[in-house]
Design a protein around this motif. Structure first.
Motif, short mmCIF file in Angstrom:
data_model
loop_
_atom_site.label_atom_id
_atom_site.label_comp_id
_atom_site.label_asym_id
_atom_site.label_seq_id
_atom_site.Cartn_x
_atom_site.Cartn_y
_atom_site.Cartn_z
N THR A 1 0.82 -1.21 0.00
CA THR A 1 0.00 0.00 0.00
C THR A 1 0.85 1.26 0.00
O THR A 1 0.44 2.30 -0.49
CB THR A 1 -0.93 0.00 1.23
N LYS A 2 2.08 1.17 0.52
CA LYS A 2 2.94 2.36 0.52
C LYS A 2 3.31 2.79 -0.89
O LYS A 2 3.74 3.91 -1.12
CB LYS A 2 4.20 2.11 1.34
N THR B 1 2.69 2.67 -9.82
CA THR B 1 3.95 1.97 -10.01
C THR B 1 3.73 0.47 -9.95
O THR B 1 2.59 0.00 -9.96
CB THR B 1 5.00 2.46 -8.99
N ILE B 2 4.81 -0.28 -9.91
CA ILE B 2 4.75 -1.73 -10.03
C ILE B 2 5.79 -2.31 -9.09
O ILE B 2 6.79 -1.66 -8.77
CB ILE B 2 4.99 -2.16 -11.50
N SER B 3 5.59 -3.53 -8.65
CA SER B 3 6.49 -4.19 -7.71
C SER B 3 6.70 -5.64 -8.14
O SER B 3 5.81 -6.26 -8.74
CB SER B 3 5.90 -4.15 -6.30
N THR C 1 15.24 -5.04 -11.33
CA THR C 1 16.44 -4.28 -10.95
C THR C 1 16.29 -2.82 -11.35
O THR C 1 17.05 -1.97 -10.91
CB THR C 1 17.71 -4.86 -11.60
N LYS C 2 15.30 -2.54 -12.21
CA LYS C 2 14.96 -1.18 -12.61
C LYS C 2 13.70 -0.75 -11.87
O LYS C 2 12.85 -1.57 -11.52
CB LYS C 2 14.72 -1.09 -14.11
N VAL C 3 13.54 0.55 -11.64
CA VAL C 3 12.37 1.04 -10.91
C VAL C 3 11.58 2.00 -11.78
O VAL C 3 12.08 2.56 -12.76
CB VAL C 3 12.77 1.74 -9.59
N GLY D 1 8.62 3.45 -7.17
CA GLY D 1 8.83 2.03 -6.88
C GLY D 1 10.19 1.76 -6.28
O GLY D 1 11.03 2.64 -6.15
N GLU D 2 10.42 0.49 -5.93
CA GLU D 2 11.66 0.07 -5.31
C GLU D 2 12.28 -1.08 -6.10
O GLU D 2 11.58 -1.81 -6.80
CB GLU D 2 11.41 -0.37 -3.87
#
Length: 290
Positions: free
Chosen positions: A6-7, A153-155, A164-166, A170-171
């Protein structure tokens, strides 16, 4: 696994969806009803990672149709290929580089995908086809306007891509480096469709156009050379389609691609006689009459 963070402002929620299980002797094909409606196709100019081919945004009216819940799996591919004789194109019953019965079939050329649709139509007695590009994006978005149907964004908790890309806020996450079984991530959209972002690129019926200048306002295949009807009944149109060497649209990104390529609006093209280990497809058909 697959619980949205959710963050990161994911907007995944499960809604009531209508599912058709088409399962003669174990095919296990699940088709989801994509209700008709209007949407803005393409991306706004301010969307991060946007390419020129995603505009201009235009309103499109899409009729209700059915779309595979998942990309076609290796077991489904083999089931059809081994039971229905060749119509026009010889198909390898096991073309994939990453083997697994529940993984998406890959290394599939566009010509092979339409041959599969023709054989599946024979097997089922119902016309199957590739989705149009407009249908694909409408189904992927499922009523959302954000870059991904999850949100902004996507995770790697919800999709298989090069994490490895954001993208955006995102992280960095886990990179799988290969396909995953369909439905591996419990992250379907509001039409009940899974794996629309990442895992394998998905063929659409449309020939490539560099942007949306002159694009129609309907969900039909945008061609300009061949009548849209040839894409509706693939079996009777195979000779025309196989003689056409124009590049074809592919959507959704893959296990191999960075997140910006997995956005709902991102589009690219591949020549129809190339198949890679990141290229698959899912099937569509007209909605049943009620």
């Amino acid at each position: 696994m697959g619980t949205p963070q959710t963050k990161l402002d994911f907007r995944y929620r499960k809604e009531r969806v209508l599912r058709f299980v088409e399962d003669p002797n174990g095919l296990g094909l699940e088709m989801m009803l994509v209700s008709g409606g209007e949407f803005w196709m393409g991306s706004p100019e301010e969307e991060p990672g946007r390419s020129m081919g995603e505009g201009p945004q235009h309103e499109v009216q899409v009729r209700a149709f059915l779309l595979g819940r998942y990309p076609v799996t290796q077991s489904q591919w083999r089931f059809v290929v081994e039971r229905v004789p060749q119509i026009a194109v010889k198909l390898d019953s096991n073309p994939s580089g990453f083997e697994g019965k529940d993984r998406p079939v890959e290394k599939v050329k566009w010509y092979e995908a339409i041959e599969f649709c023709a054989r599946l139509s024979q097997l089922m007695g119902v016309v199957y086809r590739l989705p149009s590009e407009a249908e694909w994006e409408y189904a992927c978005r499922a009523g959302t306007t954000t870059p991904f149907h999850f949100g902004k964004t996507i995770s790697s908790d919800v999709a298989n891509y090069d994490a490895t890309k954001v993208y955006g806020q995102g992280e960095v996450g886990k990179r799988q480096g290969e396909t995953t079984s369909v439905g591996y991530f419990d992250a379907a959209n509001n039409f009940g469709l899974s794996d629309m972002h990442g895992n394998v690129w998905e063929w659409c019926a449309d020939p490539w156009h560099k942007n949306y200048q002159g694009a129609p306002g309907s969900g039909h295949v945008w061609d300009g050379k061949l009548d849209s009807g040839v894409y509706e009944i693939i079996e009777s149109s195979l000779s025309e389609l196989l003689a056409d060497n124009r590049k074809r649209v592919t959507r959704g990104g893959s296990w191999f691609t960075p997140p910006r390529y997995c956005r709902s609006a991102f589009r690219t093209r591949i020549v129809p006689d190339f198949g890679f280990d990141y290229q698959g497809f899912r099937v569509a058909r007209s909605a049943p009459r009620t």
